[in-house]
Design an enzyme around this catalytic site. Structure first.
Site, PDB file in Angstrom:
ATOM      1  N   HIS A 210       7.346   0.109  -0.436  1.00  0.00           N
ATOM      2  CA  HIS A 210       7.248  -0.546   0.873  1.00  0.00           C
ATOM      3  C   HIS A 210       8.143   0.161   1.900  1.00  0.00           C
ATOM      4  O   HIS A 210       9.117  -0.416   2.408  1.00  0.00           O
ATOM      5  CB  HIS A 210       7.603  -2.033   0.770  1.00  0.00           C
ATOM      6  CG  HIS A 210       7.104  -2.825   1.950  1.00  0.00           C
ATOM      7  ND1 HIS A 210       6.848  -4.182   1.906  1.00  0.00           N
ATOM      8  CD2 HIS A 210       6.795  -2.455   3.226  1.00  0.00           C
ATOM      9  CE1 HIS A 210       6.396  -4.595   3.094  1.00  0.00           C
ATOM     10  NE2 HIS A 210       6.373  -3.561   3.905  1.00  0.00           N
ATOM     11  N   ILE A 211       7.786   1.392   2.183  1.00  0.00           N
ATOM     12  CA  ILE A 211       8.598   2.208   3.090  1.00  0.00           C
ATOM     13  C   ILE A 211       7.880   2.487   4.404  1.00  0.00           C
ATOM     14  O   ILE A 211       8.199   3.447   5.103  1.00  0.00           O
ATOM     15  CB  ILE A 211       9.009   3.535   2.401  1.00  0.00           C
ATOM     16  CG1 ILE A 211       7.780   4.254   1.813  1.00  0.00           C
ATOM     17  CG2 ILE A 211      10.044   3.265   1.339  1.00  0.00           C
ATOM     18  CD1 ILE A 211       8.112   5.629   1.226  1.00  0.00           C
ATOM     19  N   GLY A 212       6.923   1.647   4.749  1.00  0.00           N
ATOM     20  CA  GLY A 212       6.148   1.836   5.980  1.00  0.00           C
ATOM     21  C   GLY A 212       7.010   1.977   7.222  1.00  0.00           C
ATOM     22  O   GLY A 212       6.684   2.733   8.137  1.00  0.00           O
TER      23      GLY A 212
ATOM     24  N   ARG B 109      -3.041  -2.493  16.258  1.00  0.00           N
ATOM     25  CA  ARG B 109      -2.218  -1.411  16.801  1.00  0.00           C
ATOM     26  C   ARG B 109      -2.025  -0.286  15.793  1.00  0.00           C
ATOM     27  O   ARG B 109      -2.180   0.896  16.102  1.00  0.00           O
ATOM     28  CB  ARG B 109      -0.856  -1.993  17.221  1.00  0.00           C
ATOM     29  CG  ARG B 109      -0.115  -1.182  18.252  1.00  0.00           C
ATOM     30  CD  ARG B 109       1.092  -1.937  18.752  1.00  0.00           C
ATOM     31  NE  ARG B 109       0.836  -2.746  19.926  1.00  0.00           N
ATOM     32  CZ  ARG B 109       0.694  -4.043  19.941  1.00  0.00           C
ATOM     33  NH1 ARG B 109       0.769  -4.737  18.831  1.00  0.00           N
ATOM     34  NH2 ARG B 109       0.469  -4.688  21.064  1.00  0.00           N
ATOM     35  N   ILE B 110      -1.697  -0.682  14.554  1.00  0.00           N
ATOM     36  CA  ILE B 110      -1.437   0.323  13.515  1.00  0.00           C
ATOM     37  C   ILE B 110      -2.739   1.027  13.119  1.00  0.00           C
ATOM     38  O   ILE B 110      -2.784   2.265  13.056  1.00  0.00           O
ATOM     39  CB  ILE B 110      -0.781  -0.307  12.270  1.00  0.00           C
ATOM     40  CG1 ILE B 110       0.561  -0.947  12.639  1.00  0.00           C
ATOM     41  CG2 ILE B 110      -0.564   0.749  11.181  1.00  0.00           C
ATOM     42  CD1 ILE B 110       1.178  -1.789  11.529  1.00  0.00           C
TER      43      ILE B 110
ATOM     44  N   ASP C  68       1.471   1.237  -0.584  1.00  0.00           N
ATOM     45  CA  ASP C  68       2.857   1.101  -0.148  1.00  0.00           C
ATOM     46  C   ASP C  68       3.317  -0.340  -0.382  1.00  0.00           C
ATOM     47  O   ASP C  68       4.501  -0.638  -0.340  1.00  0.00           O
ATOM     48  CB  ASP C  68       3.024   1.459   1.335  1.00  0.00           C
ATOM     49  CG  ASP C  68       4.484   1.488   1.777  1.00  0.00           C
ATOM     50  OD1 ASP C  68       4.815   0.960   2.851  1.00  0.00           O
ATOM     51  OD2 ASP C  68       5.310   2.034   1.008  1.00  0.00           O
TER      52      ASP C  68
ATOM     53  N   GLU D  72       7.028  -7.298  -4.974  1.00  0.00           N
ATOM     54  CA  GLU D  72       7.729  -6.014  -4.820  1.00  0.00           C
ATOM     55  C   GLU D  72       9.170  -6.196  -5.273  1.00  0.00           C
ATOM     56  O   GLU D  72       9.889  -7.004  -4.693  1.00  0.00           O
ATOM     57  CB  GLU D  72       7.715  -5.574  -3.339  1.00  0.00           C
ATOM     58  CG  GLU D  72       6.352  -5.119  -2.859  1.00  0.00           C
ATOM     59  CD  GLU D  72       6.237  -5.000  -1.337  1.00  0.00           C
ATOM     60  OE1 GLU D  72       7.275  -5.067  -0.649  1.00  0.00           O
ATOM     61  OE2 GLU D  72       5.102  -4.837  -0.856  1.00  0.00           O
TER      62      GLU D  72
ATOM     63  N   ARG E  47      -0.548  -5.702   3.053  1.00  0.00           N
ATOM     64  CA  ARG E  47       0.279  -6.515   2.170  1.00  0.00           C
ATOM     65  C   ARG E  47      -0.352  -6.481   0.784  1.00  0.00           C
ATOM     66  O   ARG E  47      -1.587  -6.409   0.655  1.00  0.00           O
ATOM     67  CB  ARG E  47       0.368  -7.974   2.658  1.00  0.00           C
ATOM     68  CG  ARG E  47       1.351  -8.192   3.809  1.00  0.00           C
ATOM     69  CD  ARG E  47       2.776  -7.975   3.372  1.00  0.00           C
ATOM     70  NE  ARG E  47       3.764  -8.159   4.442  1.00  0.00           N
ATOM     71  CZ  ARG E  47       4.195  -7.185   5.234  1.00  0.00           C
ATOM     72  NH1 ARG E  47       3.709  -5.971   5.130  1.00  0.00           N
ATOM     73  NH2 ARG E  47       5.107  -7.449   6.150  1.00  0.00           N
TER      74      ARG E  47
ATOM     75  N   ILE F 178      -1.639  -0.300   3.246  1.00  0.00           N
ATOM     76  CA  ILE F 178      -0.389  -0.339   4.004  1.00  0.00           C
ATOM     77  C   ILE F 178      -0.275  -1.688   4.716  1.00  0.00           C
ATOM     78  O   ILE F 178       0.472  -1.824   5.686  1.00  0.00           O
ATOM     79  CB  ILE F 178      -0.279   0.825   5.033  1.00  0.00           C
ATOM     80  CG1 ILE F 178      -1.493   0.877   5.969  1.00  0.00           C
ATOM     81  CG2 ILE F 178      -0.115   2.148   4.305  1.00  0.00           C
ATOM     82  CD1 ILE F 178      -1.306   1.842   7.148  1.00  0.00           C
TER      83      ILE F 178
END
Lengths: 327, 328
Positions: free
Chosen positions: B292-294, B161-162, B268, B273, B244, B242
């Site tokens: 990690h601001i996706g 989807r992404i 990201d 993290e 892992r 984007i």
């Protein structure tokens, strides 16, 4: 010397901080006899008569009346980039000198940078990067948020070549697109990007989450965005400028940002460039500034050089000039 | 319905570093009786029977065997976000508990961050902003250049989807789009975004100017990008992650960036993290890292809560579950 058969073109210098790139100079030398300002100043009497064109690379060399008077055979000034607000067109016209720019080649990169600034500002990318690399960071807080670009409303002020390319890109992010322009675009062009015309700039300002300036600088667009326009914008809105610093009243912008009249600004252009190091815009957290890099890619600069070469060659052989700027 | 008749939902906390956002609390309270970890631990005997669901946000609370043992009436773990690599799906399944995620809510904002990272890296936006405000800057050098995004080749690894939303955006930049996926997409879907399928990931790596990782983390995708894969990429290429952090062999990436085997990276996500403060990735100048601001937007947080709630209620009401995740 074979060199003498090639037409003489004045440039500022090669290399250094403002000069023609060395690899570009190699290509230019195949077509022109390049004369630097230093060489010209050392031998004005002889070289002055030989110079038939000026290759103006990022606003240098500076052209004034004194220079024009000493170049009796000057036919054309080829200027890099699309903006020509740094040239006195009336003065050049009086001396019978033609002017060319590079209007289309810079459009794509500039539109890309507009999108880059909008995304970086909205998602707080630079701030996020600083957090990610800071020696003091121990964890990433959950309540640190930006705002969504997808699905938001983008208002484009100036729907020329660059503005339209921005609209094409923004459409893929499912943004609602409003635009303000001297002339409305035709229906097919509007429908292709789903853009809605705002005859009054006020309507665009009041409805947009992002306002992007993509006009050229003229007496009409000078300080187009001032206190009144900023107040019409939403307090959650971001102003993005990829045109010219002087399209915005900078003092009014500082005040609007300090008083949270608008949320943020992202500026590729300021007045002057660079800003004085004590300017308030440099210290504000909600301001992203880039050093006028709208067209700063290797490919585009190479194509710019090729465009300028074409224009000079056309002028010197009395053919129509591909990218002539008319008064 | 009084609050206490609503099914109990365990959350870590409200607000604070890892707690749920305050503005989604009213939405959660509409459907559930909220119980924080603190309240649960203070009164295990009474609370343990009430809890039918757990809302996991930012990987918390940690769902371990001890927790599962103490919640006899637990039916569902509703994860906020699409990645579930932090959950032991097999163990949870053994307790008869279902797991759901939020694949729809994350798609737009994560695709946007992928585009933001690609543009920022190519045009050297972070560096540029530092030059623009540095006290030492006297002029803007004219020979300071980035690389083009428009018309370049983007290789998308993972066309879910992404990944597909990334392709839709990239197409508007006239990018040539290659993709690698477990399954090839249908012709209409490919044509809609002008994407070309690369059955072999190697072909994608060799031809791309930008390589974007948009897969989820599984034993199969763990360290899928290592020394070999980085060596296949163009020396002018940029790697964007984007997905892992553990998709990439980070040591191999450090070496590749130090030796200019690839031009740059934009991540990201990393492992862990945040990275330890002395990690070599933090010292490189051809890398952008974001925390990690996706899905870190007000809108995405709201949508993830809504999607998680819908999934959890479906489980509790015995209705078809929109996004259940199964162990392999």
């Amino acid at each position: 010397m074979e060199d003498q058969k090639l037409p003489c073109v004045l440039i500022d210098c090669i290399g250094e901080k403002h000069g023609v790139y060395e690899d570009h100079a190699e290509v230019l030398k195949e077509h022109f006899c390049l004369i630097t300002m230093k060489e010209y100043n050392e031998n004005k009497t002889i070289l002055g008569k030989k110079i038939r064109a000026i290759y103006m690379w990022y606003h240098k060399p500076v052209i004034n009346e004194e220079l024009l008077q000493s170049l009796p055979n000057l036919k054309i000034v080829a200027s890099s980039g699309v903006g020509i607000d740094h040239l006195d067109l009336n003065l050049l016209s009086r001396y019978g000198v033609k002017v060319s720019n590079t209007p289309f080649i810079v459009s794509t990169d500039t539109a890309d940078l507009g999108m880059a600034l909008m995304l970086a500002s909205s998602r707080r990318l630079v701030e996020g990067y600083q957090m990610a690399v800071s020696p003091d960071t121990e964890y990433f807080p959950a309540n640190w948020l930006g705002a969504e670009v997808s699905g938001a409303t983008l208002g484009i002020v100036g729907m020329g070549t660059i503005g339209y390319k921005v609209a094409e890109r923004a459409k893929a992010f499912e943004m609602k697109i409003l635009y303000h322009n001297r002339k409305q675009r035709n229906k097919e062009e509007e429908n292709a990007v789903g853009a809605i015309y705002c005859k009054k700039i006020d309507d665009l300002l009041q409805q947009s989450d992002f306002v992007m300036l993509a006009v050229n600088l003229t007496p009409q667009t000078h300080k187009l965005i001032g206190k009144r326009e900023l107040q019409l914008m939403k307090p959650t809105a971001t102003l993005i400028n990829i045109s010219r610093g002087l399209v915005v009243d900078q003092d009014d912008l500082v005040e609007a940002l300090q008083n949270k009249v608008i949320k943020a600004a992202a500026l590729d252009v300021t007045y002057p460039e660079p800003l004085p190091r004590d300017h308030p815009l440099l210290k504000m957290e909600n301001v992203l500034i880039t050093p006028h890099i709208g067209s700063a890619t290797k490919k585009t600069r190479l194509l710019t050089m090729e465009n300028m070469t074409e224009s000079i060659q056309a002028a010197l052989t009395n053919r129509p000039i591909p990218y002539e700027v008319l008064l | 319905m009084s609050e206490h008749e609503l099914p109990g939902l365990l959350i870590l906390d409200i607000g604070g570093t890892y707690g749920v956002q305050e503005n989604i609390v009213p939405l959660l309270k509409k459907h559930f009786c909220l119980i924080t970890m603190k309240e649960f631990l203070e009164n295990k005997k009474e609370m343990s029977k009430k809890i039918q669901s757990v809302f996991v946000s930012e990987c918390r609370p940690t769902v371990d065997q001890e927790l599962l043992e103490s919640l006899p009436n637990l039916k569902v773990i509703g994860n906020s976000g699409v990645g579930v690599d932090h959950l032991n799906l097999k163990m949870i399944s053994n307790y008869g508990v279902k797991v759901t995620n939020t694949p729809h809510a994350v798609a737009d904002s994560t695709a946007d961050i992928g585009m933001a990272l690609m543009l920022a890296s190519a045009r050297r936006l972070v560096e540029g902003s530092q030059i623009a405000i540095s006290p030492h800057t006297k002029y803007f050098a004219v020979d300071w250049l980035g690389v083009e995004v428009s018309r370049a080749t983007l290789g998308i690894i993972g066309m879910g989807r992404i990944g597909y939303k990334v392709a839709q955006r990239a197409r508007a930049f006239d990018m040539k789009i290659l993709y690698h996926n477990r399954k090839q997409r249908r012709k209409e879907e490919e044509q809609a975004v002008g994407a070309h399928y690369c059955e072999k990931m190697e072909d994608l790596l060799q031809q791309s100017d930008f390589v974007m990782l948009v897969v989820n983390l599984t034993p199969e995708t763990h360290k899928m990008i290592g020394k070999k894969e980085l060596g296949l990429m163009k020396p002018t290429a940029t790697l964007i992650n984007i997905g892992r952090g553990a998709l990439i062999d980070q040591e191999a990436l450090v070496e590749a960036l130090q030796n200019n085997v690839i031009r740059a990276a934009a991540l990201d996500v990393t492992y862990p993290e945040p990275l330890p403060r002395d990690h070599p990735l933090l010292k490189l100048n051809n890398i952008i890292i974001t925390p990690h601001i996706g899905t870190a937007t007000v809108q995405a947080v709201q949508m993830m809560a809504e999607e998680a709630i819908a999934n959890m209620l479906a489980v509790l009401n015995g209705q078809p579950i929109p996004s259940e995740v199964f162990p392999k």
